[in-house]
Motif scaffolding. Structure first.
Motif, PDB file in Angstrom:
ATOM      1  N   PRO A   1      33.978  54.664 -59.128  1.00 52.62           N
ATOM      2  CA  PRO A   1      32.768  53.838 -59.192  1.00 52.62           C
ATOM      3  C   PRO A   1      32.804  52.707 -58.149  1.00 52.62           C
ATOM      4  CG  PRO A   1      33.862  54.005 -61.344  1.00 52.62           C
ATOM      5  CD  PRO A   1      34.786  54.607 -60.350  1.00 52.62           C
ATOM      6  N   PRO A   2      31.672  52.474 -57.463  1.00 54.19           N
ATOM      7  CA  PRO A   2      31.648  51.443 -56.411  1.00 54.19           C
ATOM      8  C   PRO A   2      32.136  50.055 -56.858  1.00 54.19           C
ATOM      9  CG  PRO A   2      29.713  52.822 -56.236  1.00 54.19           C
ATOM     10  CD  PRO A   2      30.426  53.258 -57.480  1.00 54.19           C
TER      11      PRO A   2
ATOM     12  N   LEU B   1      28.716  57.057 -55.253  1.00 54.66           N
ATOM     13  CA  LEU B   1      27.381  56.464 -55.379  1.00 54.66           C
ATOM     14  C   LEU B   1      26.446  57.402 -56.117  1.00 54.66           C
ATOM     15  CD1 LEU B   1      26.689  55.247 -51.785  1.00 54.66           C
ATOM     16  CD2 LEU B   1      27.054  53.843 -53.785  1.00 54.66           C
ATOM     17  N   ASP B   2      25.544  56.840 -56.899  1.00 54.98           N
ATOM     18  CA  ASP B   2      24.492  57.675 -57.487  1.00 54.98           C
ATOM     19  C   ASP B   2      23.138  57.051 -57.191  1.00 54.98           C
ATOM     20  OD1 ASP B   2      23.939  55.713 -59.390  1.00 54.98           O
ATOM     21  OD2 ASP B   2      25.356  56.547 -60.829  1.00 54.98           O
ATOM     22  N   ALA B   3      22.093  57.648 -57.774  1.00 48.66           N
ATOM     23  CA  ALA B   3      20.734  57.216 -57.454  1.00 48.66           C
ATOM     24  C   ALA B   3      20.525  55.741 -57.761  1.00 48.66           C
ATOM     25  CB  ALA B   3      19.735  58.064 -58.233  1.00 48.66           C
ATOM     26  N   SER B   4      21.213  55.205 -58.781  1.00 46.52           N
ATOM     27  CA  SER B   4      20.984  53.802 -59.138  1.00 46.52           C
ATOM     28  C   SER B   4      21.507  52.876 -58.032  1.00 46.52           C
ATOM     29  CB  SER B   4      21.641  53.456 -60.471  1.00 46.52           C
ATOM     30  OG  SER B   4      23.037  53.569 -60.378  1.00 46.52           O
ATOM     31  N   HIS B   5      22.661  53.213 -57.444  1.00 47.22           N
ATOM     32  CA  HIS B   5      23.194  52.371 -56.364  1.00 47.22           C
ATOM     33  C   HIS B   5      22.288  52.445 -55.147  1.00 47.22           C
ATOM     34  CE1 HIS B   5      26.854  53.718 -58.647  1.00 47.22           C
ATOM     35  NE2 HIS B   5      26.900  52.419 -58.794  1.00 47.22           N
TER      36      HIS B   5
ATOM     37  N   GLY C   1      21.435  59.469 -68.321  1.00 48.78           N
ATOM     38  CA  GLY C   1      20.139  59.318 -67.643  1.00 48.78           C
ATOM     39  C   GLY C   1      20.086  60.028 -66.308  1.00 48.78           C
ATOM     40  N   GLY C   2      21.180  60.648 -65.891  1.00 46.79           N
ATOM     41  CA  GLY C   2      21.211  61.313 -64.587  1.00 46.79           C
ATOM     42  C   GLY C   2      20.509  62.655 -64.632  1.00 46.79           C
TER      43      GLY C   2
ATOM     44  N   ARG D   1      23.493  66.955 -55.332  1.00 47.23           N
ATOM     45  CA  ARG D   1      24.471  65.886 -55.594  1.00 47.23           C
ATOM     46  C   ARG D   1      25.804  66.245 -54.964  1.00 47.23           C
ATOM     47  NH1 ARG D   1      20.340  63.982 -56.716  1.00 47.23           N
ATOM     48  NH2 ARG D   1      19.632  63.046 -58.679  1.00 47.23           N
ATOM     49  N   ARG D   2      26.580  65.210 -54.617  1.00 47.17           N
ATOM     50  CA  ARG D   2      27.879  65.422 -53.970  1.00 47.17           C
ATOM     51  C   ARG D   2      28.987  65.392 -55.001  1.00 47.17           C
ATOM     52  NH1 ARG D   2      27.139  63.669 -48.363  1.00 47.17           N
ATOM     53  NH2 ARG D   2      24.882  63.558 -48.214  1.00 47.17           N
TER      54      ARG D   2
END
Ligand SMILES: Cc1cc2nc3c(=O)[nH]c(=O)nc-3n(C[C@H](O)[C@H](O)[C@H](O)COP(=O)(O)OP(=O)(O)OC[C@H]3O[C@@H](n4cnc5c(N)ncnc54)[C@H](O)[C@@H]3O)c2cc1C
Ligand code: FES
Length: 374
Positions: free
Chosen positions: A323-324, A350-354, A186-187, A161-162
């Protein structure tokens, strides 16, 4: 006349950049951005995952396969003119793109090392300040980020992760780096970092990456940080102070839910005291209970931008982090007020959901340049 001569690998295509004249080879499974960075070209970019829009360029000729949906990052006009995201485009023929190469924020080499957790402090109910002491120093510029991975998942790319550096480089101790980590329910990684990581544990750190950071310009600056988005803004402003570039009028806006979610106030005050130009700090709370005694601004930060920045809103150069959806909304307000894209700098967390959402919206498809398309 192309500036570079090169040997083209089998199954590779040629990427030519206008107006610089560079030409390079790009593998079929490589993005245009990966190839440009491999060649050491200062191709604008930041997130490298289709989330910031910094790598946009105009497809002049040729075909690319696009990996994610870009429509929410580019204006209708840009889409119509054939703009693509270089980090999300793989060549399907020889390709020519138009892009303004620019001096990178920094030319620091990417280092892979390990770091021991030497500091872990809770800043808010869901954000921790993580300090790592690295085995090998990692020179970076304020605004850049690093990839972190944890021992229990080091073998899996999926758990990298960044995270943005949260302080300017520590010249007295170049092995020390700081991060602000927000727990994403949930991450995979952030809940572990926020709730379970312990002092002494060792993480793999790779970086620096990205070109988010201070850019030259004139007129007033506005920085909008949401949640852990304060990290790159703080690092960038601390570096501006250290480099003697802190003379422009600055409005720093921190968006949070409640007073309990405000943090970093001492560090912000330290920047204020050293800032040469006018410095304004404006916290905006979106979910502070009525009657709490909060006398500051309330609501979504984008809805308060006109009021905060006043008549000169369109003259600002803006840095937006977090957040985006917050960034998208702020960009829309600033564009409407006349701020051109060249003065908008965004770092979308951004995370996995985006990414999953972007992939669903756009199955990989081929795109030809506007000029060649039927
Ligand atoms: C350039 C950059 C800089 C960043 N800097 C910071 C920083 O300084 N501080 C910070 O806190 N964060 C930062 N981030 C965000 C950070 O990289 C992580 O994305 C974040 O911590 C979440 O990671 P995670 O492993 O906990 O969650 P993930 O495992 O990525 O999951 C995130 C969310 O997506 C959901 N999800 C997972 N897979 C799917 C799927 N297939 N479909 C739908 N939903 C799914 C999960 O349930 C969870 O709610 C940055 C991101 C970028 C791109
Ligand atoms: S670097 Fe391509 S969208 Fe961020």
């Amino acid at each position: 006349m192309w500036a570079k001569l090169f040997r083209r690998a089998p199954e590779a295509h040629t990427l030519r950049l206008q107006p610089s004249g560079e030409a390079l080879s790009v593998g079929a499974d490589e993005s245009l951005l990966q190839a440009a960075l491999r060649e050491g070209l200062p191709f604008p970019h930041n997130c490298r995952v289709g989330g910031c829009g910094e790598c946009k360029c105009r497809l002049v000729s040729g075909k690319v396969k696009e990996l994610t949906d870009k429509s929410y990052l580019l204006s209708a006009e840009e889409l119509q003119q054939g703009y693509i995201l270089a980090c999300q485009s793989r060549p399907r023929s020889d390709v020519v793109v138009e892009v303004a190469l620019r001096e990178a924020v920094a030319a620091h080499p990417v280092v892979e090392t390990t770091g021991r957790i030497t500091g872990l402090h809770r800043l808010t109910p869901d954000i921790v300040h993580l300090t790592l002491t690295l085995v090998q120093p990692m020179p970076f510029s304020g605004g850049q980020h690093a990839e972190l991975s944890v021992p229990w998942a080091a073998a899996s790319d999926d758990a990298v992760r960044r995270y943005s550096f949260a302080s300017a480089p520590d010249l007295a101790d170049p092995t020390r780096v700081d991060f602000f980590i927000r727990k994403v329910p949930g991450g995979r990684l952030s809940p572990w970092l926020v709730d379970q990581a312990r002092l002494g544990e060792v993480l793999t750190v790779r970086g620096p990456h990205g070109q988010f950071g201070l850019r030259p310009g004139e007129g007033p600056m506005v920085c909008v940080a949401g949640g852990s988005g304060l990290a790159p803004i703080k690092a960038m402003l601390e570096q501006a102070v250290a480099d003697g570039q802190a003379s422009r009028p600055l409005t720093l806006i921190l968006a949070a839910r409640t007073q309990a979610d405000l943090y970093g106030l001492d560090a912000i005050d330290a920047i204020r005291r050293q800032w040469g130009g006018r410095f304004r700090f404006v916290p905006v709370l979106s979910a502070e209970p009525e009657g709490s005694g909060w006398a500051g601004l309330r609501g979504m930060v984008a809805d308060r931008l006109d009021e905060i920045l006043g008549e000169r809103i369109g003259e600002h150069q803006a840095w937006l982090c977090g957040p985006p959806p917050m960034i998208d909304a702020c960009e829309a307000v600033l564009r409407r007020a006349g701020v051109p894209d060249a003065r908008l700098h965004a770092d979308r967390f951004l995370d996995a959901s985006h990414q999953a959402q972007a992939q669903v919206q756009s199955q990989p498809h081929e795109r030809a340049s506007a000029g060649l398309a039927a």
